[in-house]
Design a protein around this motif. Structure first.
Motif, PDB file in Angstrom:
ATOM      1  N   THR B 271     -10.539  -9.512   0.664  1.00 46.00           N
ATOM      2  CA  THR B 271      -9.523  -8.458   0.658  1.00 46.00           C
ATOM      3  C   THR B 271      -9.762  -7.436  -0.441  1.00 46.00           C
ATOM      4  N   ASP B 272     -10.924  -7.507  -1.095  1.00 48.81           N
ATOM      5  CA  ASP B 272     -11.254  -6.522  -2.118  1.00 48.81           C
ATOM      6  C   ASP B 272     -11.457  -5.149  -1.449  1.00 48.81           C
ATOM      7  N   ALA B 273     -11.558  -4.111  -2.264  1.00 57.83           N
ATOM      8  CA  ALA B 273     -11.516  -2.750  -1.718  1.00 57.83           C
ATOM      9  C   ALA B 273     -12.617  -2.457  -0.701  1.00 57.83           C
ATOM     10  N   THR B 274     -13.866  -2.836  -1.009  1.00 59.69           N
ATOM     11  CA  THR B 274     -14.962  -2.471  -0.108  1.00 59.69           C
ATOM     12  C   THR B 274     -14.831  -3.124   1.269  1.00 59.69           C
ATOM     13  N   PRO B 275     -14.556  -4.420   1.367  1.00 61.04           N
ATOM     14  CA  PRO B 275     -14.294  -4.966   2.711  1.00 61.04           C
ATOM     15  C   PRO B 275     -12.977  -4.459   3.312  1.00 61.04           C
ATOM     16  N   ALA B 276     -11.999  -4.142   2.471  1.00 62.39           N
ATOM     17  CA  ALA B 276     -10.704  -3.701   3.007  1.00 62.39           C
ATOM     18  C   ALA B 276     -10.827  -2.406   3.810  1.00 62.39           C
ATOM     19  N   VAL B 277     -11.736  -1.527   3.417  1.00 61.50           N
ATOM     20  CA  VAL B 277     -11.813  -0.253   4.135  1.00 61.50           C
ATOM     21  C   VAL B 277     -12.345  -0.412   5.562  1.00 61.50           C
ATOM     22  N   GLU B 278     -12.880  -1.588   5.895  1.00 61.55           N
ATOM     23  CA  GLU B 278     -13.268  -1.798   7.296  1.00 61.55           C
ATOM     24  C   GLU B 278     -12.135  -2.372   8.131  1.00 61.55           C
ATOM     25  N   GLY B 279     -11.006  -2.771   7.485  1.00 62.88           N
ATOM     26  CA  GLY B 279     -10.009  -3.460   8.298  1.00 62.88           C
ATOM     27  C   GLY B 279      -8.560  -3.248   7.930  1.00 62.88           C
ATOM     28  N   ALA B 280      -8.265  -2.338   6.981  1.00 59.98           N
ATOM     29  CA  ALA B 280      -6.867  -2.210   6.562  1.00 59.98           C
ATOM     30  C   ALA B 280      -6.542  -0.772   6.169  1.00 59.98           C
ATOM     31  N   TYR B 281      -5.252  -0.525   6.008  1.00 61.48           N
ATOM     32  CA  TYR B 281      -4.735   0.816   5.742  1.00 61.48           C
ATOM     33  C   TYR B 281      -3.587   0.680   4.753  1.00 61.48           C
ATOM     34  N   THR B 282      -3.791   1.135   3.533  1.00 59.27           N
ATOM     35  CA  THR B 282      -2.762   0.987   2.502  1.00 59.27           C
ATOM     36  C   THR B 282      -3.023   1.977   1.373  1.00 59.27           C
ATOM     37  N   GLY B 283      -1.964   2.393   0.710  1.00 54.50           N
ATOM     38  CA  GLY B 283      -2.116   3.330  -0.400  1.00 54.50           C
ATOM     39  C   GLY B 283      -2.690   2.693  -1.646  1.00 54.50           C
ATOM     40  N   PHE B 284      -2.605   1.375  -1.746  1.00 59.19           N
ATOM     41  CA  PHE B 284      -3.000   0.711  -2.982  1.00 59.19           C
ATOM     42  C   PHE B 284      -3.856  -0.506  -2.663  1.00 59.19           C
ATOM     43  N   ARG B 285      -5.071  -0.519  -3.173  1.00 60.78           N
ATOM     44  CA  ARG B 285      -6.061  -1.533  -2.814  1.00 60.78           C
ATOM     45  C   ARG B 285      -5.639  -2.954  -3.179  1.00 60.78           C
ATOM     46  N   GLN B 286      -4.694  -3.083  -4.123  1.00 61.69           N
ATOM     47  CA  GLN B 286      -4.310  -4.434  -4.546  1.00 61.69           C
ATOM     48  C   GLN B 286      -3.235  -5.062  -3.665  1.00 61.69           C
ATOM     49  N   THR B 287      -2.833  -4.396  -2.606  1.00 63.97           N
ATOM     50  CA  THR B 287      -1.854  -5.008  -1.694  1.00 63.97           C
ATOM     51  C   THR B 287      -2.579  -6.006  -0.781  1.00 63.97           C
ATOM     52  N   ARG B 288      -3.091  -7.048  -1.396  1.00 66.75           N
ATOM     53  CA  ARG B 288      -3.991  -7.963  -0.696  1.00 66.75           C
ATOM     54  C   ARG B 288      -3.301  -8.797   0.379  1.00 66.75           C
ATOM     55  N   LEU B 289      -2.037  -9.099   0.155  1.00 62.52           N
ATOM     56  CA  LEU B 289      -1.303  -9.851   1.183  1.00 62.52           C
ATOM     57  C   LEU B 289      -1.233  -9.036   2.464  1.00 62.52           C
ATOM     58  N   GLU B 290      -0.986  -7.757   2.318  1.00 57.87           N
ATOM     59  CA  GLU B 290      -0.897  -6.864   3.463  1.00 57.87           C
ATOM     60  C   GLU B 290      -2.281  -6.638   4.093  1.00 57.87           C
ATOM     61  N   ILE B 291      -3.283  -6.516   3.252  1.00 56.83           N
ATOM     62  CA  ILE B 291      -4.644  -6.329   3.766  1.00 56.83           C
ATOM     63  C   ILE B 291      -5.056  -7.537   4.614  1.00 56.83           C
ATOM     64  N   ALA B 292      -4.768  -8.728   4.120  1.00 56.44           N
ATOM     65  CA  ALA B 292      -5.100  -9.947   4.881  1.00 56.44           C
ATOM     66  C   ALA B 292      -4.339  -9.965   6.206  1.00 56.44           C
ATOM     67  N   ARG B 293      -3.075  -9.560   6.162  1.00 56.02           N
ATOM     68  CA  ARG B 293      -2.273  -9.527   7.399  1.00 56.02           C
ATOM     69  C   ARG B 293      -2.890  -8.558   8.407  1.00 56.02           C
ATOM     70  N   GLN B 294      -3.329  -7.391   7.919  1.00 51.24           N
ATOM     71  CA  GLN B 294      -3.905  -6.407   8.841  1.00 51.24           C
ATOM     72  C   GLN B 294      -5.250  -6.873   9.407  1.00 51.24           C
ATOM     73  N   TYR B 295      -5.969  -7.714   8.670  1.00 56.75           N
ATOM     74  CA  TYR B 295      -7.185  -8.298   9.251  1.00 56.75           C
ATOM     75  C   TYR B 295      -6.823  -9.130  10.494  1.00 56.75           C
ATOM     76  N   ARG B 296      -5.701  -9.818  10.390  1.00 56.91           N
ATOM     77  CA  ARG B 296      -5.268 -10.684  11.501  1.00 56.91           C
ATOM     78  C   ARG B 296      -4.631  -9.876  12.627  1.00 56.91           C
ATOM     79  N   GLU B 297      -3.780  -8.918  12.273  1.00 57.60           N
ATOM     80  CA  GLU B 297      -3.111  -8.106  13.303  1.00 57.60           C
ATOM     81  C   GLU B 297      -3.238  -6.641  12.915  1.00 57.60           C
ATOM     82  N   ASN B 298      -4.315  -6.045  13.405  1.00 62.20           N
ATOM     83  CA  ASN B 298      -4.674  -4.709  12.945  1.00 62.20           C
ATOM     84  C   ASN B 298      -3.864  -3.622  13.638  1.00 62.20           C
ATOM     85  N   PRO B 299      -3.375  -2.641  12.860  1.00 56.26           N
ATOM     86  CA  PRO B 299      -2.509  -1.612  13.449  1.00 56.26           C
ATOM     87  C   PRO B 299      -3.221  -0.677  14.422  1.00 56.26           C
ATOM     88  N   MET B 300      -4.546  -0.557  14.308  1.00 57.88           N
ATOM     89  CA  MET B 300      -5.281   0.319  15.226  1.00 57.88           C
ATOM     90  C   MET B 300      -5.629  -0.405  16.528  1.00 57.88           C
TER      91      MET B 300
END
Lengths: 175, 673
Positions: B271-300
């Motif tokens: 859920t670090d920033a570089t992998p996050a940009v392939e799978g999540a959408y958030t204003g702040f890179r440290q919102t890791r709980l949300e990033i992990a959730r978006q990996y599972r259920e992606n908004p796009m």
């Protein structure tokens, strides 16, 4: 990952106790930290020069420091000034290693608030009202003995703009 | 008289200021940057911010000749810029456009006044070329000096007969990434700073658009002020962290529109920033709980998982005890048919899987962090430690915890390719894939100036590049574009060589103190014997002697640190700027250079700040469309070049590269390439 980025400044400042106000201290039973009446010059004397200064919002300026142990690419201190007047509005103190802060939050003067409500809370904050329109917040905790990664001080009158849910709950309690 | 005049002026000034504030005119702003570029069909949130108004009526939004007003939801009151002025936000989420220049025009009545705004968006066409794969390697902080350091260490190997593979300034063999035929340079500036972070640089190459520090695939908006610079960055109580306009990345774009299989491999927490940009959408890179959730259920992707393969560290945000919502995301992936592995031994057994999730490091007892946004940032251990090498005196000892069997990056890369490509299956026509592989600790070790950890991680990345090149070369058709670049530069530079003996280099007990007296207090620094090979940012690498010759003629400037302790051979622990080359022995078992042993002459590096820099980073490419990556480019161009390589007939430019590479002496070739 934690590291001593800014070790230079941290060591420099903390080697001189008179100028070392990176954290709150309790002196003769009183909390001694920022008064939120400090000017930019006062802050620079106390913490040194910031690593980053950023203008944001309509009229704000943020000073960001990396003093001592900090999270990777994180900041130890984040201060907000009103740009036009130079008023110090808030200061966030971030800890790379979470710690207890009970000494700054005596039980008789501290109240816990819960978001969105005390039933099934998603988040909690311990709040101590200080003199001079100041609020001291221990973020993410509700009880003594718990550890936190952030202590936050803000002018109570500015809370609505930056942290509205807590301002609403504080107002409700006042009524 | 004078005082009264001042008073009058003051009153007039205050009154004027107050009236300006009270009478500020309504205005509207489309929250897209001036140079917004998209692919045909790429999703983007259209958000309109209306300031100094409470009521919005008669909204009209056109994209060229198309009226898209009906796409917008009802206006909602908002607090913008952290002030009390009335404001309204109107949104049309996840919109897209046909190819061409799209003139976006907005008109509305805001508190009775007509307000307008416009943007011109360049939308590039995209028509898929069947079955082309992309493998993007990101060395986090892979600036030119970092590539050079990896080359100088891993290609200066002295054999048993004393012959070095780096002689007379030439290498017998270059890095895998050096051998790729096309090179360019990428500028990495963000919208708000010339020195970027991994989140906004990732946003650039993943979406084709620039953004602000810490932003993951979103643009800035008027509600950022409450959290962005205050420290109040917890998503639970600051939902505006997640309300920024989103722009779709290439991974979701290719999966959503063309059924591509997608993957991320990293040595960081996944859920670090570089992998996050392939799978999540958030204003702040440290919102890791949300990033992990978006990996599972992606908004796009209408809630479908973002990836078919996820390999790296950072299990915490995926386990129930690490999440305030109690969701077991790993279990959810498993229920969808993903295979879950936690160590290298299990990873080696994976041949085919519908999906694969491998999390190779986590906390012993995951618990939601008190800041409400992230659980522990648990990255995988660095290559140097995984290899079992001894760290130099000033670098930390390994701390594997319970995670003692972590895979190297080349194994993770091979397994990701195997699963994504459908290797070992009877699939006649497996779906093409897009994969990002990150060597994260080049940067993470560079921040605290840990040269050994950093250099060996770069070598680890190069071996992973070799795995991909070898796999692509064996394909029956030339169908895989491989790109290697850094997201941003870091402050390490190559300053020479050091012949510090092992006895000094590894001795944690032999320390010296440097003290400096300043007007506000004394500073004390501890220096270890490895300082000759690793000059720290925070430690003054000073000339302690008065002999100016130690510093090439200038006393007191950074140069040779002269130890005060008595050493048996005064010439042993020195550092040379102008004379000598590195010399390492190869560890036959691991295939990595050893950092110890008689005759080792180490690379000496120095760190000016231990932080990112604003310097450009190299890009190298191989495979169909590789020639697109030549020359100086903006980082956002990498997105469009990758997209073009899989959506355009590149036969003509590919032939040019082949001609250059296989010219049989007609064109010169670099030694070692």
């Amino acid at each position: 990952m934690k590291f001593a980025f800014g070790m230079f400044a941290g060591v420099l400042l903390c080697a001189a106790p008179l100028f070392c106000q990176t954290d709150p201290v309790v002196k003769e039973g009183q909390l001694d930290w920022f008064r939120l009446t400090e000017s930019r010059t006062d802050v620079a004397k106390q913490l040194g020069l910031p690593k980053m200064v950023a203008a944001f919002g309509a009229d704000f300026e943020s000073w960001q420091y990396q003093l001592g142990e900090v999270e990777e690419e994180g900041f130890s201190h984040q201060l907000v000034f009103r740009k036009s007047t130079g008023e110090l509005i808030s200061i966030a103190r971030n800890y790379a290693t979470e710690r207890t802060v009970d000494e700054w939050f005596p039980a008789g003067e501290t109240v816990a608030y819960f978001y969105p409500a005390s039933e099934k809370p998603e988040y909690s904050v311990r709040v101590r009202k200080l003199s001079g329109d100041r609020l001291l917040l221990a973020m993410g905790i509700s009880k003594p003995g718990q550890v936190t990664g952030q202590v936050f001080m803000i002018r109570a009158s500015e809370l609505q703009a930056f942290y509205p849910w807590l301002a609403i709950q504080l107002t409700a309690v006042k009524r | 008289m004078f005082l009264r005049s001042i008073q009058r002026t003051l009153v007039a000034t205050l009154a004027f200021t107050a009236s300006l504030y009270a009478q500020a005119s309504p205005n509207v702003r489309i929250l897209l940057p001036e140079r917004t570029r998209l692919l045909e069909g790429q999703l983007v949130d259209l958000v309109l911010e209306v300031r100094n108004a409470r009521n919005v009526t008669n909204l009209s939004v056109t994209a060229g000749s198309v009226d898209i007003t009906s796409k917008f939801s009802a206006p909602a009151a908002a607090t913008l810029d952290c002030n009390t002025a009335p404001a309204v936000v109107v949104r049309a989420n996840l919109q897209s456009f046909a190819a061409g220049t799209v003139d976006l025009k907005v008109t509305m009545q805001a508190d009775g006044a007509t307000v307008t705004d416009s943007r011109s968006i360049l939308v590039r066409p995209f028509a898929i070329t069947p079955n082309r794969n992309i493998i993007l390697f990101i060395g986090d902080a892979l600036g030119t000096a970092y590539r050079d350091a990896a080359r100088l260490v891993s290609r200066s190997i002295v054999d048993d007969k004393g012959k070095s593979s780096f002689r007379d300034g030439f290498f017998d063999d270059l890095l895998e990434m050096d051998k790729m035929p096309v090179s360019g340079m990428s500028m990495t500036y963000g919208t708000d700073s010339i020195v970027p972070d991994s989140a906004n640089t990732g946003t650039a190459w993943a979406t084709g658009n620039k953004s602000f520090l810490n932003a993951v695939n979103v643009f800035g908006d008027g509600t950022d002020c409450a959290w962005r610079f205050t420290g109040l960055q917890n998503a639970a109580t600051q939902p505006t962290i997640l309300d920024n306009p989103r722009v779709e990345n290439l991974w979701q774009y290719m999966k959503r529109r063309f059924g591509y299989r997608t993957g991320i491999v990293t040595t960081a927490a996944v859920t670090d920033a570089t992998p996050a940009v392939e799978g999540a959408y958030t204003g702040f890179r440290q919102t890791r709980l949300e990033i992990a959730r978006q990996y599972r259920e992606n908004p796009m992707l209408n809630g479908r998982p973002a990836f078919d393969v996820i390999l790296g560290g950072g299990a915490d945000p995926f386990v129930a005890s690490g999440r305030p919502d109690g969701r077991n995301l790993i279990g959810e992936f498993q229920n969808l048919g993903y295979r879950y592995v936690t160590n290298a031994t299990a990873l080696k057994t994976v041949t085919f899987a519908r999906g694969l999730i491998g999390l190779f490091k986590g906390s012993a007892n995951p618990a939601p962090a008190s800041n409400g946004i992230a659980t522990a940032d648990v990255n995988m251990d660095v290559a140097y430690d995984k290899l079992g090498f001894q760290r130099p005196a000033s670098e930390p000892l390994p701390n594997f915890g319970a995670y003692t069997d972590q895979p190297m990056l080349d194994l993770m890369t091979q397994k990701a390719i195997d699963v994504l490509s459908g290797a070992h299956t009877l699939f006649v026509s497996p779906q093409p894939f897009i994969l990002m592989v990150e060597a994260a600790s080049i940067d993470k070790q560079s921040h605290p100036n840990q040269a050994a950890g950093q250099v060996w991680d770069t070598i680890e990345l190069d071996k992973a590049v070799g795995v991909a090149r070898s796999w692509a070369a064996k394909r029956p058709t030339k169908d895989t574009l491989i790109v290697v670049t850094g997201d941003h530069d870091q402050s390490m530079s190559i300053i020479g060589v050091s012949n510090t003996p092992d006895a000094d280099y590894f001795d944690r007990t032999k320390t010296q103190k440097i003290s400096l007296t300043t007007p506000v207090g004394d500073q004390g620094f501890t220096v270890y014997g490895d300082s000759f090979a690793n000059a720290r940012a925070a430690l003054p690498f000073i000339n302690a002697s008065t002999d100016a010759s130690n510093n090439t003629g200038v006393a007191g400037t950074p140069g040779v640190f002269k130890p005060t302790s008595v050493v048996a051979d005064p010439a042993a622990s020195t550092y040379s700027t102008y004379f000598g080359s590195p010399a390492y022995k190869m560890d036959a078992k691991s295939g990595y250079p050893l950092n110890s042993g008689a005759g080792t002459r180490r690379l000496a590096v120095g760190y000016r700040t231990g932080d990112h820099t604003g310097s450009s980073v190299p890009v190298t490419a191989e495979g169909p469309g590789a020639l697109l990556f030549t020359g100086y480019m903006d980082q956002t161009d990498i997105f469009f070049k990758m997209a073009t390589a899989i959506s355009t007939d590149t036969t003509d430019i590919d032939k040019m590269v082949d001609t250059l590479v296989n010219s049989a002496g007609r064109f010169p070739t670099s030694v070692g390439k």
